[in-house]
Design an enzyme around this catalytic site. Structure first.
Site, PDB file in Angstrom:
ATOM      1  N   SER A   1       0.860  -1.191   0.000  1.00 16.11           N
ATOM      2  CA  SER A   1       0.000   0.000   0.000  1.00 16.11           C
ATOM      3  C   SER A   1       0.888   1.230   0.000  1.00 16.11           C
ATOM      4  CB  SER A   1      -0.881   0.024   1.255  1.00 16.11           C
ATOM      5  OG  SER A   1      -1.508   1.289   1.378  1.00 16.11           O
TER       6      SER A   1
ATOM      7  N   TYR B   1      -1.450  -0.410  10.275  1.00 17.93           N
ATOM      8  CA  TYR B   1      -1.684  -0.919   8.919  1.00 17.93           C
ATOM      9  C   TYR B   1      -0.525  -0.524   7.996  1.00 17.93           C
ATOM     10  CZ  TYR B   1      -3.712  -0.988   4.195  1.00 17.93           C
ATOM     11  OH  TYR B   1      -3.928  -1.185   2.852  1.00 17.93           O
TER      12      TYR B   1
HETATM   13  P1  NAP Z   1     -11.702  -5.265   0.684  1.00 25.77           P
HETATM   14  O1  NAP Z   1     -12.580  -4.741  -0.401  1.00 25.77           O
HETATM   15  O2  NAP Z   1     -12.018  -4.961   2.113  1.00 25.77           O
HETATM   16  O3  NAP Z   1     -11.574  -6.861   0.504  1.00 25.77           O
HETATM   17  C1  NAP Z   1     -10.795  -7.568   1.410  1.00 25.77           C
HETATM   18  C2  NAP Z   1     -10.694  -8.999   0.967  1.00 25.77           C
HETATM   19  O4  NAP Z   1      -9.795  -9.689   1.871  1.00 25.77           O
HETATM   20  C3  NAP Z   1     -12.012  -9.740   1.031  1.00 25.77           C
HETATM   21  O5  NAP Z   1     -12.046 -10.663  -0.037  1.00 25.77           O
HETATM   22  C4  NAP Z   1     -11.940 -10.443   2.378  1.00 25.77           C
HETATM   23  O6  NAP Z   1     -12.715 -11.638   2.443  1.00 25.77           O
HETATM   24  C5  NAP Z   1     -10.478 -10.796   2.439  1.00 25.77           C
HETATM   25  N1  NAP Z   1      -9.975 -11.027   3.798  1.00 25.77           N
HETATM   26  C6  NAP Z   1     -10.053 -10.234   4.887  1.00 25.77           C
HETATM   27  N2  NAP Z   1      -9.472 -10.806   5.948  1.00 25.77           N
HETATM   28  C7  NAP Z   1      -9.020 -12.013   5.519  1.00 25.77           C
HETATM   29  C8  NAP Z   1      -8.355 -13.100   6.139  1.00 25.77           C
HETATM   30  N3  NAP Z   1      -8.029 -13.060   7.439  1.00 25.77           N
HETATM   31  N4  NAP Z   1      -8.062 -14.196   5.403  1.00 25.77           N
HETATM   32  C9  NAP Z   1      -8.400 -14.265   4.083  1.00 25.77           C
HETATM   33  N5  NAP Z   1      -9.024 -13.270   3.449  1.00 25.77           N
HETATM   34  C10 NAP Z   1      -9.326 -12.164   4.153  1.00 25.77           C
HETATM   35  O7  NAP Z   1     -10.189  -4.780   0.487  1.00 25.77           O
HETATM   36  P2  NAP Z   1      -9.434  -4.178  -0.801  1.00 25.77           P
HETATM   37  O8  NAP Z   1      -9.552  -2.708  -0.745  1.00 25.77           O
HETATM   38  O9  NAP Z   1      -9.799  -4.917  -2.011  1.00 25.77           O
HETATM   39  O10 NAP Z   1      -7.922  -4.508  -0.388  1.00 25.77           O
HETATM   40  C11 NAP Z   1      -7.231  -5.637  -0.887  1.00 25.77           C
HETATM   41  C12 NAP Z   1      -5.753  -5.463  -0.569  1.00 25.77           C
HETATM   42  O11 NAP Z   1      -5.289  -4.235  -1.130  1.00 25.77           O
HETATM   43  C13 NAP Z   1      -5.442  -5.387   0.930  1.00 25.77           C
HETATM   44  O12 NAP Z   1      -4.228  -6.035   1.194  1.00 25.77           O
HETATM   45  C14 NAP Z   1      -5.303  -3.893   1.167  1.00 25.77           C
HETATM   46  O13 NAP Z   1      -4.487  -3.614   2.271  1.00 25.77           O
HETATM   47  C15 NAP Z   1      -4.659  -3.466  -0.147  1.00 25.77           C
HETATM   48  N6  NAP Z   1      -4.820  -2.040  -0.445  1.00 25.77           N
HETATM   49  C16 NAP Z   1      -6.055  -1.479  -0.602  1.00 25.77           C
HETATM   50  C17 NAP Z   1      -6.151  -0.127  -0.870  1.00 25.77           C
HETATM   51  C18 NAP Z   1      -7.459   0.575  -1.056  1.00 25.77           C
HETATM   52  O14 NAP Z   1      -7.484   1.819  -1.056  1.00 25.77           O
HETATM   53  N7  NAP Z   1      -8.553  -0.132  -1.191  1.00 25.77           N
HETATM   54  C19 NAP Z   1      -4.997   0.655  -0.968  1.00 25.77           C
HETATM   55  C20 NAP Z   1      -3.768   0.043  -0.801  1.00 25.77           C
HETATM   56  C21 NAP Z   1      -3.686  -1.303  -0.547  1.00 25.77           C
HETATM   57  P3  NAP Z   1     -14.299 -11.642   2.856  1.00 25.77           P
HETATM   58  O15 NAP Z   1     -15.029 -11.182   1.610  1.00 25.77           O
HETATM   59  O16 NAP Z   1     -14.580 -13.039   3.223  1.00 25.77           O
HETATM   60  O17 NAP Z   1     -14.447 -10.665   3.981  1.00 25.77           O
END
Ligand code: NAP
Length: 247
Positions: A142, A156
């Site tokens: 991130s 985080y």
């Molecule tokens: P999201 O929409 O909240 O989706 C999170 C996903 O991770 C869901 O599929 C969830 O499963 C799964 N998950 C959560 N806890 C878990 C666990 N303990 N074991 C296995 N799966 C788990 O998040 P996102 O925004 O797509 O983020 C995905 C990645 O990108 C993360 O690593 C996040 O830190 C990174 N990221 C995001 C952003 C942003 O702005 N969105 C920016 C930088 C980095 P369920 O559906 O079962 O809950």
């Protein structure tokens, strides 16, 4: 058919990666933690477009779940060519002096331990050292790793700093074993993760602070991930690719 496991593939960035990987010819294991319905929707979409996918439940921060998840992939696909270490969580906005030990431990367990455990199991299957045919790992970092998450979620941000360092070290450790390891470092992406920090509209609200003037989409991150998975990135090793609209 090559096989990829995408952790946290049920929603957001992970779901976009699953869809694009399937369109690029991968059989896809769609991991989820609790939202089975969302994972099944991703699988159904891939099925409907002629691809191959299945949903696999498991908390990446629990070793027994990770072992069972990889065994399920072995059983279903009989091979593993790529891992996308995407699962990650945030918590409600807080200063460090307000954080409980349980909160910090949970963030580090899922975001850091989870990525390590999944990388370990993937390497055991992919490394030529273990009789495998090589493979690719893409870690989800991130921009917070660079920015620090000040006043929001320093825990985080630090977990993603660990992912950056792990990417560098691991990429060098397995480079001669047929495995490429890289990371994508997204900026502010419009997904449901922001609701978990207490502000579902965070991505849109801070649009003005992003040089390009808008948050990114999950698909824009998936494009970078699937490129790193591909042979087009055959000489990319240990890279941390910012996909952050200039932020
Ligand atoms: P999201 O929409 O909240 O989706 C999170 C996903 O991770 C869901 O599929 C969830 O499963 C799964 N998950 C959560 N806890 C878990 C666990 N303990 N074991 C296995 N799966 C788990 O998040 P996102 O925004 O797509 O983020 C995905 C990645 O990108 C993360 O690593 C996040 O830190 C990174 N990221 C995001 C952003 C942003 O702005 N969105 C920016 C930088 C980095 P369920 O559906 O079962 O809950």
């Amino acid at each position: 058919m090559k096989a990829v496991l995408v952790t946290g593939g049920s929603r957001g960035i992970g779901a976009a990666v699953c869809r694009l990987a399937a369109r690029s010819g991968y059989a896809v294991a769609v991991n989820f933690a609790s939202n089975e319905e969302a994972a099944r929707r991703v699988v159904a979409e891939i099925d409907a477009s002629g691809g191959e996918a299945f949903a696999v439940k498991g908390d990446v921060g629990t070793e027994a779940d990770v072992m069972a998840m990889f065994e399920a992939v072995d059983k279903r696909f009989g091979r593993l060519d790529a891992l996308v270490n995407n699962a990650g969580v945030v918590d409600l906005v807080a200063r460090v002096d307000e954080m409980s030990a349980e909160r910090i431990e949970r963030i580090l367990r899922i975001n850091v331990l989870g990525a390590f455990l999944c990388a370990r199991e993937a390497i055991k299957r992919m490394s030529t050292r273990h009789g495998g045919r090589g493979g690719v790992i893409v870690n989800m970092s991130s921009a917070a790793a660079r920015l620090g998450g000040v006043g929001l979620y320093v825990d985080y941000a630090a977990s993603k700093g660990a992912i950056d360092t792990m990417t560098i070290g691991l990429s060098r450790e397995v480079a001669r074993e047929g495995i490429r390891v890289n990371a994508v470092r997204p900026g502010m992406i419009d997904t449901e993760i922001h609701a978990d920090s207490g502000d579902p509209d965070r991505a849109r609200k801070i649009a003005d602070t992003i040089p390009v003037g808008r948050p990114g989409t999950a698909e824009e991150i998936a494009n970078a991930v699937v490129w790193l998975l591909s042979d087009e990135a055959s000489y990319v090793q240990g890279a941390i690719l910012d996909v952050s609209g200039g932020r």
